[in-house]
Design a protein around this motif. Structure first.
Motif, PDB file in Angstrom:
ATOM      1  N   THR A 140      36.172  33.601  58.025  1.00  0.00           N
ATOM      2  CA  THR A 140      36.489  34.724  57.142  1.00  0.00           C
ATOM      3  C   THR A 140      37.109  34.207  55.856  1.00  0.00           C
ATOM      4  O   THR A 140      37.988  33.353  55.886  1.00  0.00           O
ATOM      5  CB  THR A 140      37.477  35.694  57.824  1.00  0.00           C
ATOM      6  N   SER A 141      36.647  34.707  54.730  1.00  0.00           N
ATOM      7  CA  SER A 141      37.204  34.294  53.437  1.00  0.00           C
ATOM      8  C   SER A 141      38.609  34.887  53.272  1.00  0.00           C
ATOM      9  O   SER A 141      38.777  36.106  53.279  1.00  0.00           O
ATOM     10  CB  SER A 141      36.295  34.761  52.307  1.00  0.00           C
ATOM     11  N   LEU A 142      39.613  34.021  53.152  1.00  0.00           N
ATOM     12  CA  LEU A 142      41.014  34.439  53.036  1.00  0.00           C
ATOM     13  C   LEU A 142      41.565  33.981  51.698  1.00  0.00           C
ATOM     14  O   LEU A 142      41.465  32.806  51.345  1.00  0.00           O
ATOM     15  CB  LEU A 142      41.842  33.839  54.177  1.00  0.00           C
ATOM     16  N   ILE A 143      42.182  34.916  50.960  1.00  0.00           N
ATOM     17  CA  ILE A 143      42.773  34.584  49.658  1.00  0.00           C
ATOM     18  C   ILE A 143      44.261  34.903  49.689  1.00  0.00           C
ATOM     19  O   ILE A 143      44.654  36.073  49.636  1.00  0.00           O
ATOM     20  CB  ILE A 143      42.092  35.365  48.522  1.00  0.00           C
ATOM     21  N   ALA A 157      47.330  44.013  41.763  1.00  0.00           N
ATOM     22  CA  ALA A 157      46.088  44.753  41.532  1.00  0.00           C
ATOM     23  C   ALA A 157      45.248  44.084  40.453  1.00  0.00           C
ATOM     24  O   ALA A 157      44.026  43.933  40.601  1.00  0.00           O
ATOM     25  CB  ALA A 157      46.410  46.193  41.144  1.00  0.00           C
ATOM     26  N   ASP A 158      45.874  43.692  39.357  1.00  0.00           N
ATOM     27  CA  ASP A 158      45.153  43.059  38.251  1.00  0.00           C
ATOM     28  C   ASP A 158      44.429  41.796  38.715  1.00  0.00           C
ATOM     29  O   ASP A 158      43.275  41.549  38.343  1.00  0.00           O
ATOM     30  CB  ASP A 158      46.106  42.715  37.105  1.00  0.00           C
ATOM     31  N   VAL A 159      45.115  40.992  39.528  1.00  0.00           N
ATOM     32  CA  VAL A 159      44.510  39.737  39.984  1.00  0.00           C
ATOM     33  C   VAL A 159      43.389  40.006  40.982  1.00  0.00           C
ATOM     34  O   VAL A 159      42.332  39.367  40.937  1.00  0.00           O
ATOM     35  CB  VAL A 159      45.586  38.811  40.599  1.00  0.00           C
ATOM     36  N   ILE A 160      43.580  40.963  41.883  1.00  0.00           N
ATOM     37  CA  ILE A 160      42.522  41.310  42.841  1.00  0.00           C
ATOM     38  C   ILE A 160      41.288  41.819  42.100  1.00  0.00           C
ATOM     39  O   ILE A 160      40.158  41.403  42.389  1.00  0.00           O
ATOM     40  CB  ILE A 160      43.028  42.361  43.848  1.00  0.00           C
ATOM     41  N   ILE A 161      41.489  42.703  41.125  1.00  0.00           N
ATOM     42  CA  ILE A 161      40.368  43.235  40.352  1.00  0.00           C
ATOM     43  C   ILE A 161      39.667  42.109  39.592  1.00  0.00           C
ATOM     44  O   ILE A 161      38.429  42.050  39.512  1.00  0.00           O
ATOM     45  CB  ILE A 161      40.857  44.332  39.382  1.00  0.00           C
ATOM     46  N   GLN A 162      40.454  41.199  39.041  1.00  0.00           N
ATOM     47  CA  GLN A 162      39.888  40.060  38.309  1.00  0.00           C
ATOM     48  C   GLN A 162      39.020  39.207  39.239  1.00  0.00           C
ATOM     49  O   GLN A 162      37.918  38.792  38.871  1.00  0.00           O
ATOM     50  CB  GLN A 162      41.027  39.209  37.736  1.00  0.00           C
ATOM     51  N   ILE A 163      39.499  38.958  40.443  1.00  0.00           N
ATOM     52  CA  ILE A 163      38.746  38.147  41.409  1.00  0.00           C
ATOM     53  C   ILE A 163      37.451  38.861  41.810  1.00  0.00           C
ATOM     54  O   ILE A 163      36.378  38.252  41.851  1.00  0.00           O
ATOM     55  CB  ILE A 163      39.603  37.854  42.655  1.00  0.00           C
ATOM     56  N   LEU A 164      37.549  40.155  42.089  1.00  0.00           N
ATOM     57  CA  LEU A 164      36.370  40.911  42.501  1.00  0.00           C
ATOM     58  C   LEU A 164      35.327  40.961  41.389  1.00  0.00           C
ATOM     59  O   LEU A 164      34.126  40.840  41.638  1.00  0.00           O
ATOM     60  CB  LEU A 164      36.774  42.331  42.901  1.00  0.00           C
ATOM     61  N   THR A 165      35.780  41.122  40.161  1.00  0.00           N
ATOM     62  CA  THR A 165      34.857  41.169  39.030  1.00  0.00           C
ATOM     63  C   THR A 165      34.157  39.833  38.829  1.00  0.00           C
ATOM     64  O   THR A 165      32.950  39.769  38.571  1.00  0.00           O
ATOM     65  CB  THR A 165      35.614  41.547  37.743  1.00  0.00           C
ATOM     66  N   LYS A 166      34.904  38.766  39.001  1.00  0.00           N
ATOM     67  CA  LYS A 166      34.367  37.423  38.779  1.00  0.00           C
ATOM     68  C   LYS A 166      33.424  36.996  39.882  1.00  0.00           C
ATOM     69  O   LYS A 166      32.414  36.317  39.630  1.00  0.00           O
ATOM     70  CB  LYS A 166      35.532  36.428  38.665  1.00  0.00           C
ATOM     71  N   GLU A 167      33.741  37.384  41.117  1.00  0.00           N
ATOM     72  CA  GLU A 167      33.008  36.859  42.264  1.00  0.00           C
ATOM     73  C   GLU A 167      31.979  37.826  42.851  1.00  0.00           C
ATOM     74  O   GLU A 167      31.344  37.510  43.843  1.00  0.00           O
ATOM     75  CB  GLU A 167      34.006  36.480  43.378  1.00  0.00           C
ATOM     76  N   LYS A 168      31.790  38.992  42.250  1.00  0.00           N
ATOM     77  CA  LYS A 168      30.945  40.005  42.902  1.00  0.00           C
ATOM     78  C   LYS A 168      29.508  39.537  43.093  1.00  0.00           C
ATOM     79  O   LYS A 168      28.885  39.817  44.123  1.00  0.00           O
ATOM     80  CB  LYS A 168      30.995  41.317  42.127  1.00  0.00           C
ATOM     81  N   GLU A 169      28.958  38.803  42.128  1.00  0.00           N
ATOM     82  CA  GLU A 169      27.594  38.321  42.278  1.00  0.00           C
ATOM     83  C   GLU A 169      27.519  37.253  43.353  1.00  0.00           C
ATOM     84  O   GLU A 169      26.621  37.253  44.205  1.00  0.00           O
ATOM     85  CB  GLU A 169      27.082  37.786  40.951  1.00  0.00           C
ATOM     86  N   LEU A 170      28.479  36.342  43.339  1.00  0.00           N
ATOM     87  CA  LEU A 170      28.496  35.245  44.312  1.00  0.00           C
ATOM     88  C   LEU A 170      28.605  35.783  45.734  1.00  0.00           C
ATOM     89  O   LEU A 170      27.976  35.273  46.660  1.00  0.00           O
ATOM     90  CB  LEU A 170      29.683  34.317  44.011  1.00  0.00           C
ATOM     91  N   LEU A 171      29.383  36.849  45.882  1.00  0.00           N
ATOM     92  CA  LEU A 171      29.626  37.389  47.213  1.00  0.00           C
ATOM     93  C   LEU A 171      28.636  38.495  47.591  1.00  0.00           C
ATOM     94  O   LEU A 171      28.765  39.122  48.635  1.00  0.00           O
ATOM     95  CB  LEU A 171      31.067  37.921  47.287  1.00  0.00           C
ATOM     96  N   GLY A 172      27.680  38.732  46.750  1.00  0.00           N
ATOM     97  CA  GLY A 172      26.626  39.666  47.102  1.00  0.00           C
ATOM     98  C   GLY A 172      27.007  41.117  46.992  1.00  0.00           C
ATOM     99  O   GLY A 172      26.508  41.972  47.742  1.00  0.00           O
TER     100      GLY A 172
END
Length: 297
Positions: free
Chosen positions: A116-119, A280-295
């Motif tokens: 499981t991917s853990l951050i 929240a800002d960091v989580i949103i930043q991560i999701l925006t950056k990685e959304k393509e990579l994570l499908g």
């Protein structure tokens, strides 16, 4: 495509985190462990842990404390006992991501086994640097509350020159304190000197504590030892900002009559709204950056 996010447990910081995530399009939130919260979040689903369909989740946000060594999750706004097991993690989607504040051995071991991917957010430099601001302000508040002298002209020693130590030293110096910083690295000693502060080699700390009103530790190891404490003036105060159990010999400080405070989670105490927005800002930043990579497109 909407992301389905479950926020499981959490403290006052998570109220702002939830508000920030709620305002983002293409995100659907489910709250677990908020049934005793006096205020409500309009339009959000709340459910009990056992009723949560984890197979559908894209994101899981655990409390800052993660889980304990038995998988139990802290629920400030609920009396429901939540325990996350290896079997539960195995039910998550293959590409699901779990956010936590800190990751202990138990959580790391389970997520490794289940792939499981853990951050762990507090391991990130950006979160730690942002959080160092409310931490420093909280330390100033504690210093004012627990001393009978001004910060201006007081003699302050900060142990550690990492993300928190740097900010704390800066803020106290800006208030007119005479700040020294103890660290091991020669490059840090040079930077401390460049900043106009007094550098101290950490292994020589006991030689300097006799001239100290306020001793602030940021190192998560036993560095405020008996030798350092025995030279402190009787009216000195120790504020330990390191993660539990801190880096201070609290038993010896008590024997000497030195006030020693383990100050944990200051951002959640002094500025929960700011701390929640940071997360929240960091989580949103991560999701925006990685959304393509994570499908997730």
């Amino acid at each position: 495509m909407k992301l389905l996010i479950a926020v499981i447990g959490g403290d006052a910081r998570y109220l702002e985190l939830i508000r920030q995530l709620q305002a983002i399009e293409n995100i659907e939130l489910i709250l677990v462990g908020y049934d005793k919260l006096e205020q409500s979040f309009t339009g959000l689903n709340q459910t009990e842990f056992e009723d949560l369909n984890c197979e559908e989740l894209d994101i899981v946000i655990l409390p800052i404390t993660g889980t304990d060594e038995e998988g139990k999750v802290e629920t400030v706004f609920s009396i429901e006992e939540i325990r996350i097991t290896e079997a539960w993690f195995r039910r998550l989607k293959e590409k699901a991501v779990v956010f936590t504040g800190i990751a202990n051995d138990h959580l790391t071991e389970i997520t490794t086994k289940t792939k499981t991917s853990l951050i762990p957010l507090l391991d990130r430099d950006d979160v730690a640097i942002y959080n160092s601001i409310p931490t420093a302000e909280g330390t100033i508040m504690m210093a004012i509350e627990n001393t009978d002298y001004t910060i201006h002209s007081s003699r302050v020693i900060v142990t550690g020159f990492g993300r928190v130590g740097n900010t704390v030293a800066n803020k106290f110096a800006a208030l007119g304190a005479k700040v020294s910083v103890a660290t091991r690295k020669s490059t840090d000693l040079a930077r401390i000197t460049e900043m106009g502060l007094t550098p101290i080699e950490l292994n020589k700390l006991p030689e300097y504590t006799s001239e100290c009103d306020l001793l602030i530790n940021t190192i998560p190891a036993m560095v405020i030892t008996k030798e350092a404490i025995q030279n402190l003036p009787s009216n000195a105060v120790i504020i330990d900002l390191a993660s539990k159990p801190g880096g201070t010999d609290f038993d010896y400080a008590k024997q000497r009559g030195i006030e020693a405070i383990l100050a944990r989670s200051l951002p959640s105490i002094v500025a929960p709204k700011t701390a929640g927005k940071i997360l929240a800002d960091v989580i949103i930043q991560i999701l925006t950056k990685e959304k393509e990579l994570l499908g997730w497109t």
